[in-house]
Structures are given as structure tokens and as C-alpha cells.
Design a protein around this motif. Structure first.
Motif, short mmCIF file in Angstrom:
data_model
loop_
_atom_site.label_atom_id
_atom_site.label_comp_id
_atom_site.label_asym_id
_atom_site.label_seq_id
_atom_site.Cartn_x
_atom_site.Cartn_y
_atom_site.Cartn_z
N ALA A 146 10.83 2.38 9.13
CA ALA A 146 11.96 3.25 8.79
C ALA A 146 12.64 2.77 7.52
N GLY A 147 12.74 1.45 7.36
CA GLY A 147 13.35 0.91 6.15
C GLY A 147 12.53 1.21 4.91
N VAL A 148 11.21 1.07 5.00
CA VAL A 148 10.34 1.37 3.86
C VAL A 148 10.37 2.87 3.56
N ARG B 87 10.73 8.57 9.43
CA ARG B 87 11.21 9.47 8.38
C ARG B 87 12.21 8.75 7.48
N PRO B 88 12.40 9.26 6.25
CA PRO B 88 13.34 8.61 5.33
C PRO B 88 14.77 8.57 5.85
N ALA C 177 0.83 -1.20 0.00
CA ALA C 177 0.00 0.00 0.00
C ALA C 177 0.87 1.26 0.00
N ALA C 178 1.93 1.27 0.80
CA ALA C 178 2.83 2.43 0.84
C ALA C 178 3.51 2.63 -0.50
N GLY D 251 11.69 7.08 0.16
CA GLY D 251 11.94 8.51 0.28
C GLY D 251 10.73 9.29 0.76
N VAL D 252 9.85 8.60 1.50
CA VAL D 252 8.58 9.21 1.94
C VAL D 252 8.37 8.87 3.42
#
Length: 276
Positions: free
Chosen positions: A76-78, A108-109, A29-30, A83-84
Motif C-alpha cells: 500500500a505504501g509503494v 490501491r494508491p 521492479a514496481a 500512484g499505481v
């Protein structure tokens, strides 16, 4: 002209089949929202674990984790890969004895995860049930703040907190442009359209964007079914639906118009003057 800031939110679930399955679905979904240009992804309350509020806490303990635990590390990894930033709900360990918190955590990225909201109002047992969320979690402090993400300031409310007008007023007083509402599902006795009506009313009264991410599907926990079909939806500062309800929503926010929305709402304007 400053470019639009795009907020994305997704329904995920059910989580009853195990954390690995829940994380995989949330990651898909992300990824889809990031491909659609989202600058922020919002996932539901406690999205990676079964929603077991009605269970005996002596028999079912929510798998609470610290901010460097597996769920936050996954997020955090995703976030870093896409980058989002990703906002999501999890059971947060108190760091000692006691019940966990029902938290909204921002990854955060840069690889940093921080709890930006702890659920303040915990629902009691539903009619006919022995246990409720109050038996599983500790209430967070009566404090609501904001974090900056690009050109916007974001506040988060965890599910039941949305019912309380003072939570929205506190978010606005802290400078929120967008209020994210992380949701498990509707209360069993709620009319079908109540949740959306609440969001529209609070968004308009406070001149903020309201974006919800709700769990979906049916889980079976200890032989009982738990329904999740709340609305994932984006509402504008005028109370109009911007996107959804649906499995995923996107809302484009014009940073140049955020102050204009507040100026048109006298109540919100007075609240914003409380913040230096």
C-alpha cells in the motif's frame, strides 16, 4: 480517443534470502514499471516468502499475515508513493484457527488493500514428495470476481487455477477484460513451453488479455533447491503474445477495443451475457 491502459508485470525472486530482500527487489521492479508508464503493476504468487510447499508443514509454517500486516502495508505504501495499484501474492491469515489462504491482494494508491482472489485448486504433493501445497494452505471458495481499475475490469487467478477452463469462464462471466495470473513456477514435469501455450489458449478462447507474473531464481529451503523460472508474459485476446516472456512486460490495452474482442469470440460473447 480514450488513452491506452498499460499493464505491467515483473518477475521477482528468489525470496529465500529473507523478506526484506524480496520486498526491496519487488519495489525496484514496481518503480521501473511505473517509470515506464504502467497503470497497474502485477507481482508473482507468494513473492515475499520462500515457496516451501514440499516441506513438512509441522516444520515450516508459511508466515501468514492479515490485510493490515507488513507485506500489505508495504504494498500500500509503494502503491501510494507511485500512484499505481499493485497486485501481489501473499499468505493470508484466515483470521482464526486453520490454514492460511494463498491470496492475490490488490493495494490501491489510496492505501487500501483487498484480497481479490483466493487460490481454489491446491496442488497435491509432487511425484516423490510427501507434502504439497494442499498441506500448507486452505482452498478458497469456488468463486471468481472482478475489480475495476480505471477503464478495465480485472480478475486474478493464482497459479494452478489457470489450469482449469472453468476458472477462465467464471472470470469472463464476471466481466473480466484482463486476467492476471500470479505464478510461483512451473510444475517439475511440465514441458518448457506448456505454460505459455496454456495462457495463449485460454486468452483466445475467452477473448481476454492474460498477463502473468512469475517468480524467478533458485531458492534453497532446508537443504533442497526450488526452481522458479515461469514465464512473465502478456497475451492478447487473440492468443498472440503482446510482450515477453521476460523479466518484465508491458501491455497496452485500448479500452475502446475490449468489447470488440469479445464480439469476435462467440463463446466469450455468450458468457458475457450472463452478467447484467
Amino acid at each position: 480517443m480514450e488513452r491506452l491502459f498499460r499493464v505491467g508485470a515483473a518477475s521477482t525472486g528468489p525470496a529465500g534470502d529473507g523478506q526484506g530482500c524480496a520486498l526491496a527487489g519487488a519495489e525496484r521492479a514496481a518503480e521501473a514499471l511505473a517509470r515506464a508508464g504502467a497503470d497497474l503493476v502485477i507481482l508473482p504468487e507468494l513473492f515475499a516468502v520462500p515457496y516451501a510447499a514440499a516441506e513438512d508443514p509441522g516444520r515450516f509454517r508459511h508466515p501468514a499475515e492479515p490485510l493490515d500486516g507488513p507485506t500489505a502495508a508495504w504494498a500500500a505504501g509503494v502503491a501510494s508513493r507511485l500512484g499505481v495499484p499493485i497486485l501481489f501474492g501473499m499468505a493470508l491469515s484466515p483470521g482464526g484457527p486453520g490454514k492460511p489462504f494463498n491470496a492475490a491482494v490488490l493495494a490501491r494508491p489510496e492505501g487500501i488493500a483487498e484480497a481479490i482472489a483466493l487460490k481454489i485448486h491446491l496442488p497435491p504433493a509432487a511425484l516423490g514428495e510427501r507434502f504439497g501445497e494442499v498441506d500448507h494452505f486452505a482452498a478458497g471458495p469456488a468463486r471468481i470476481g472482478t475489480v475495476r481499475i480505471g477503464p478495465i475490469r480485472l480478475a486474478a487467478l493464482v497459479c494452478y487455477d489457470r489450469r482449469f477452463p472453468e476458472c477462465w469462464r467464471a472470470a469472463v462471466a464476471a466481466g473480466a477484460d484482463v486476467v492476471a495470473v500470479l505464478v510461483a513456477g512451473p510444475a517439475p514435469d511440465d514441458p518448457d513451453d506448456l505454460f505459455l501455450a496454456e495462457l495463449r489458449t485460454h486468452a483466445r478462447a475467452n477473448a481476454v488479455y492474460a498477463v502473468s507474473a512469475a517468480r524467478s531464481g533458485i531458492e534453497t529451503i532446508n537443504g533442497r533447491t526450488v526452481r522458479h523460472d515461469g514465464d512473465t508474459v502478456a497475451v492478447g485476446p487473440d492468443g498472440a503474445v503482446v510482450s515477453g516472456p521476460g523479466a518484465a512486460v508491458l501491455a497496452d490495452i485500448d479500452p475502446a477495443r475490449l468489447s470488440l474482442a469479445a464480439e469476435r469470440n462467440p463463446t466469450a460473447r455468450r458468457l458475457r451475457t450472463l452478467v447484467p
